[in-house]
Design an enzyme around this catalytic site. Structure first.
Site, PDB file in Angstrom:
ATOM      1  N   GLY A 190       0.821  -1.213   0.000  1.00 50.70           N
ATOM      2  CA  GLY A 190       0.000   0.000   0.000  1.00 50.70           C
ATOM      3  C   GLY A 190       0.847   1.252   0.000  1.00 50.70           C
ATOM      4  O   GLY A 190       1.655   1.466   0.907  1.00 50.70           O
ATOM      5  N   GLY A 250      -0.254   4.366   0.226  1.00 51.07           N
ATOM      6  CA  GLY A 250      -0.999   5.505   0.767  1.00 51.07           C
ATOM      7  C   GLY A 250      -0.186   6.201   1.856  1.00 51.07           C
ATOM      8  O   GLY A 250       1.032   6.047   1.940  1.00 51.07           O
ATOM      9  N   PHE A 251      -0.867   6.953   2.701  1.00 57.25           N
ATOM     10  CA  PHE A 251      -0.141   7.714   3.720  1.00 57.25           C
ATOM     11  C   PHE A 251       0.651   6.815   4.652  1.00 57.25           C
ATOM     12  O   PHE A 251       1.815   7.071   4.942  1.00 57.25           O
ATOM     13  CB  PHE A 251      -1.121   8.576   4.523  1.00 57.25           C
ATOM     14  CG  PHE A 251      -1.651   9.746   3.755  1.00 57.25           C
ATOM     15  CD1 PHE A 251      -0.819  10.798   3.397  1.00 57.25           C
ATOM     16  CD2 PHE A 251      -2.976   9.800   3.361  1.00 57.25           C
ATOM     17  CE1 PHE A 251      -1.292  11.885   2.673  1.00 57.25           C
ATOM     18  CE2 PHE A 251      -3.470  10.879   2.632  1.00 57.25           C
ATOM     19  CZ  PHE A 251      -2.625  11.922   2.297  1.00 57.25           C
ATOM     20  N   VAL A 297      -1.774  -8.046  -4.410  1.00 55.48           N
ATOM     21  CA  VAL A 297      -1.459  -9.129  -3.493  1.00 55.48           C
ATOM     22  C   VAL A 297      -2.607 -10.127  -3.519  1.00 55.48           C
ATOM     23  O   VAL A 297      -3.768  -9.755  -3.381  1.00 55.48           O
ATOM     24  CB  VAL A 297      -1.266  -8.584  -2.065  1.00 55.48           C
ATOM     25  CG1 VAL A 297      -1.111  -9.732  -1.068  1.00 55.48           C
ATOM     26  CG2 VAL A 297      -0.051  -7.666  -2.031  1.00 55.48           C
ATOM     27  N   GLU A 307     -18.148  17.726   1.969  1.00 57.83           N
ATOM     28  CA  GLU A 307     -17.371  18.370   0.897  1.00 57.83           C
ATOM     29  C   GLU A 307     -18.057  18.235  -0.446  1.00 57.83           C
ATOM     30  O   GLU A 307     -18.168  19.199  -1.213  1.00 57.83           O
ATOM     31  CB  GLU A 307     -15.991  17.706   0.776  1.00 57.83           C
ATOM     32  CG  GLU A 307     -15.024  18.139   1.848  1.00 57.83           C
ATOM     33  CD  GLU A 307     -13.864  17.167   2.007  1.00 57.83           C
ATOM     34  OE1 GLU A 307     -13.829  16.122   1.320  1.00 57.83           O
ATOM     35  OE2 GLU A 307     -12.973  17.456   2.831  1.00 57.83           O
ATOM     36  N   ASP A 356      -5.803   2.920   7.706  1.00 54.44           N
ATOM     37  CA  ASP A 356      -7.237   2.646   7.831  1.00 54.44           C
ATOM     38  C   ASP A 356      -7.550   1.174   8.044  1.00 54.44           C
ATOM     39  O   ASP A 356      -8.665   0.833   8.453  1.00 54.44           O
ATOM     40  CB  ASP A 356      -7.973   3.106   6.556  1.00 54.44           C
ATOM     41  CG  ASP A 356      -8.073   4.614   6.464  1.00 54.44           C
ATOM     42  OD1 ASP A 356      -7.611   5.293   7.400  1.00 54.44           O
ATOM     43  OD2 ASP A 356      -8.617   5.114   5.465  1.00 54.44           O
ATOM     44  N   ALA A 408      -5.801  10.943   7.499  1.00 53.17           N
ATOM     45  CA  ALA A 408      -4.433  10.945   6.993  1.00 53.17           C
ATOM     46  C   ALA A 408      -3.371  11.122   8.084  1.00 53.17           C
ATOM     47  O   ALA A 408      -2.390  10.366   8.114  1.00 53.17           O
ATOM     48  CB  ALA A 408      -4.282  12.019   5.911  1.00 53.17           C
TER      49      ALA A 408
END
Lengths: 447, 447
Positions: free
Chosen positions: B12, B14-15, B80, B172, B301, B316
């Site tokens: 991953g 991501g962050f 994966v 948003e 997450d 994040a």
């Protein structure tokens, strides 16, 4: 019946259609501009989207937005399915029929595979933003596959790129691809050296950029070779599949083949019941209308017409001039005046090659190299629609040229689209085998 | 066998995964970072891509590029498919198997429909760039269809938008949608007034932004209503199809429904053979590892963990902190030291609502309105990866806020994806019928 202003239907929001629409802004007409997309595309920079230098939104703007202040036009996103030339009606997808007093058909061109339509799956072309994003994905994934591949031969095939067609689009794509391999991707991979990538430009004729004078073709070829492109002229591609191509009796492995060789007019030309040339373009009168039907106008890449005894080229400035001319002829017809013949004004010919390399032909002026490139840059950025687009494009290019980076190297959409699925799995299985056999990878074992 | 440094596999980009990778830059390890895409995504601005304010490349950067100078990492674009927790191996698509000494699973989250997976086709969610481009297409096409539609009821359904879920993403999206309808599209259509569009935000709980203090929720709701959003709390959506949704016993016509209600952990969590919570997140130890297997780390997450007795939120900053913490624990393990428990440092909570409206909660500080919006803007632009991205995003926003325009209103990909094909044709047929019957359109006739 109320006094309704004449209805002008314009099909195609490219250079010709948009210019015709704008030229009629102050005339007492109702205009319906029909396009199957929602945007006008600045096609001369499309290769930059394909090669990840720019984003889609940098070179496109919604037609509605461009025309929001022109109150006599209605923009409609739809496909044209039929034209009745004498009843003066046009049918859209979904069955809606529109009547018109004048029709401007400016539906442009698409790529042609000269009777080899099955090549389309293996060698995509470049005409729309979706085409550009597809090419970008193919190109970026090829480097990813090469990195994962352990078999040297299969890896070399992923690092082998071929561009078919030595016109301006082919030259731009080949030059930029070489630049990406040699500069942009430098240092980012661990198992491959992207600079080892082979970029071949294949031209069936005897020189690239055949619409330019011969010495500029030679200079363009020299500049391409300096960027690392192998230029192959004088023989066409005779076969093509997911693994490579044949040319001059030889088979060459190449997992990424890009088609920039053939242009055919939009199939909408066939709806007109008018004479067409071999590329499917409508043979119009000097007034840019269908013979015998002066209310049917054709402009842009879809029109086959001569000016001063020479065919008008399929480039943006010619399309814009035709769009304006058609608008003037419609205005004349509505005022009871006669249509005038189209005269093409040649403002020159430009082609970019890559980093700081281009050729320019303007009357007696011939430029190449850095000077031509700056000329090309400002000409293109100046004609981009919208202040924001110009700013973003200049900013992207400034950063690119200082850092050798390209902003839009993002793979979008479903990943494995390179050739039939089975072949990808084969390649991956080979990778797995060869990786397991590799002594320096003690933690890799076959499953 | 040569002395090979320990192998850390991080899944991953991501962050959490990217932060763990970077934190190990100077450690004597070999890292393989695996992601199914080629880019790191700045997810907090994803709604801006969905609502056509930014392009994909503005909020994403290739992982290879970000990590090009970190020589101990190899980036691999792959999926994966299996994890053997005790043999310490991991299988990728195509069958390749990698061994590891430590595994960091940071595969993030996806949307969840709470057992109503058939809703996914009608109410897409927003987690990836492809999701964002799909939502953008849906939203822009809805206005196009409304413009072409002559039946008032069908037209109203195309102008009816619902956002399900009153968390930060829902708020948003709803706020920005209202802004687009009221400001961006003003004057661009001829048959509809986009400002007549209904934007509804549906929250099953009793207030929006439930992770914020109650008074900030109220202020957020007031700001949303000022932008033109109808906020509906206290009852969930009970059914959903291509034409609309049911809530509180009532059926509401809405051709565009966006799902921002449920989050489920990545299905990769299920490969770990470890306890999981209802959302599928892995219940890790305070050290962020799988119970009994200290070489299996989970971050971001995908991890269910508490800090100071409260669950760590799926945002994040928390993901980044976990990524860094996991890296420190791996370093400790390799040095023979003990792992330490994770402590979440709460740096506050931010949500944007729309033009010059946001809420900020930082310890005792509570901001809303314009001040909060400036705070939000700078926090987000500052954390964007890459100088170019920051410049382009700021430039786009500056132009947007002066001109009310949004840069990326380009419809990409195949057009008719709004509901099953038959319904579109129905709608078009109705449009045709009603247009033919319209007295002020003398040139429209049914086919």
């Amino acid at each position: 019946m109320p006094n309704v202003p004449p209805h002008v239907v314009i099909v195609g929001g490219g250079f010709a259609g948009l210019e015709a629409t704008r030229a009629l802004a102050r005339d007492p007409v109702r205009i319906t501009l029909i396009d199957r997309g929602n945007h006008h595309l600045f096609q001369p920079l499309l290769y930059q989207v394909a090669t990840a230098g720019l984003s889609s939104a940098d070179i496109a703007a919604p037609l509605r937005h461009i025309l929001r202040r022109q109150r006599n036009v209605e923009v409609r996103m739809a496909e044209v399915e039929g034209i009745d030339a004498d009843a003066r009606t046009l049918t859209l997808d979904g069955g809606l029929t529109l009547g018109f007093d004048h029709l401007v058909l400016a539906a442009g061109a698409t790529h042609a595979y000269f009777g080899n339509d099955h090549w389309a799956a293996h060698a995509p072309g470049l005409k729309t933003l979706d085409d550009a994003l597809h090419l970008r994905r193919r190109m970026l994934i090829a480097f990813e596959r090469a990195e994962a591949e352990r078999d040297p031969e299969a890896r070399a095939a992923w690092l082998s790129f071929a561009v078919v067609g030595g016109g301006p689009t082919g030259v731009e794509l080949a030059g930029t691809l070489a630049e990406i391999a040699r500069r942009t991707l430098r240092r980012e991979f661990r198992n491959i050296d992207p600079a080892q990538a082979q970029v071949r430009l294949i031209e069936a004729g005897d020189r690239v950029l055949s619409s330019f004078p011969e010495d500029l073709s030679q200079r363009a070829q020299a500049q391409l070779e300096r960027l690392g492109v192998k230029v192959l002229t004088g023989a066409p591609v005779t076969d093509l599949d997911a693994e490579g191509y044949c040319r001059d009796g030889q088979r060459v492995a190449a997992r990424t083949v890009i088609w920039a060789a053939g242009v055919a007019a939009s199939p909408l030309g066939a709806l007109l019941d008018a004479p067409r040339d071999r590329a499917g373009r409508v043979r119009v009168t000097p007034e840019l209308t269908v013979p015998g039907r002066p209310w049917l106008h054709v402009a842009g890449d879809l029109a086959a017409v001569e000016s001063d005894g020479r065919p008008v080229p399929g480039i943006a400035p010619a399309a814009k001039q035709m769009g304006r001319h058609v608008a003037a002829n419609i205005r004349a017809a509505l005022g009871g005046r006669r249509a005038s013949p189209f005269v093409y004004r040649d403002h020159g010919n430009l082609a970019t090659i890559g980093r700081m390399a281009a050729v320019v032909h303007l009357g007696r002026l011939k430029l190449s190299g850095v000077v031509a490139w700056w000329f090309w840059l400002f000409a293109h950025v100046f004609f981009l629609i919208g202040f924001r687009n110009r700013m973003v494009v200049l900013l992207n290019w400034t950063v690119s040229y200082w850092t050798d980076q390209r902003a839009a190297r993002i793979i979008l959409g479903p990943a494995p689209e390179v050739g039939p699925r089975a072949q990808i799995e084969d390649a991956a299985a080979q990778a797995s085998d060869s990786m397991a056999a590799r002594p320096s990878t003690p933690d890799a074992s076959p499953d």
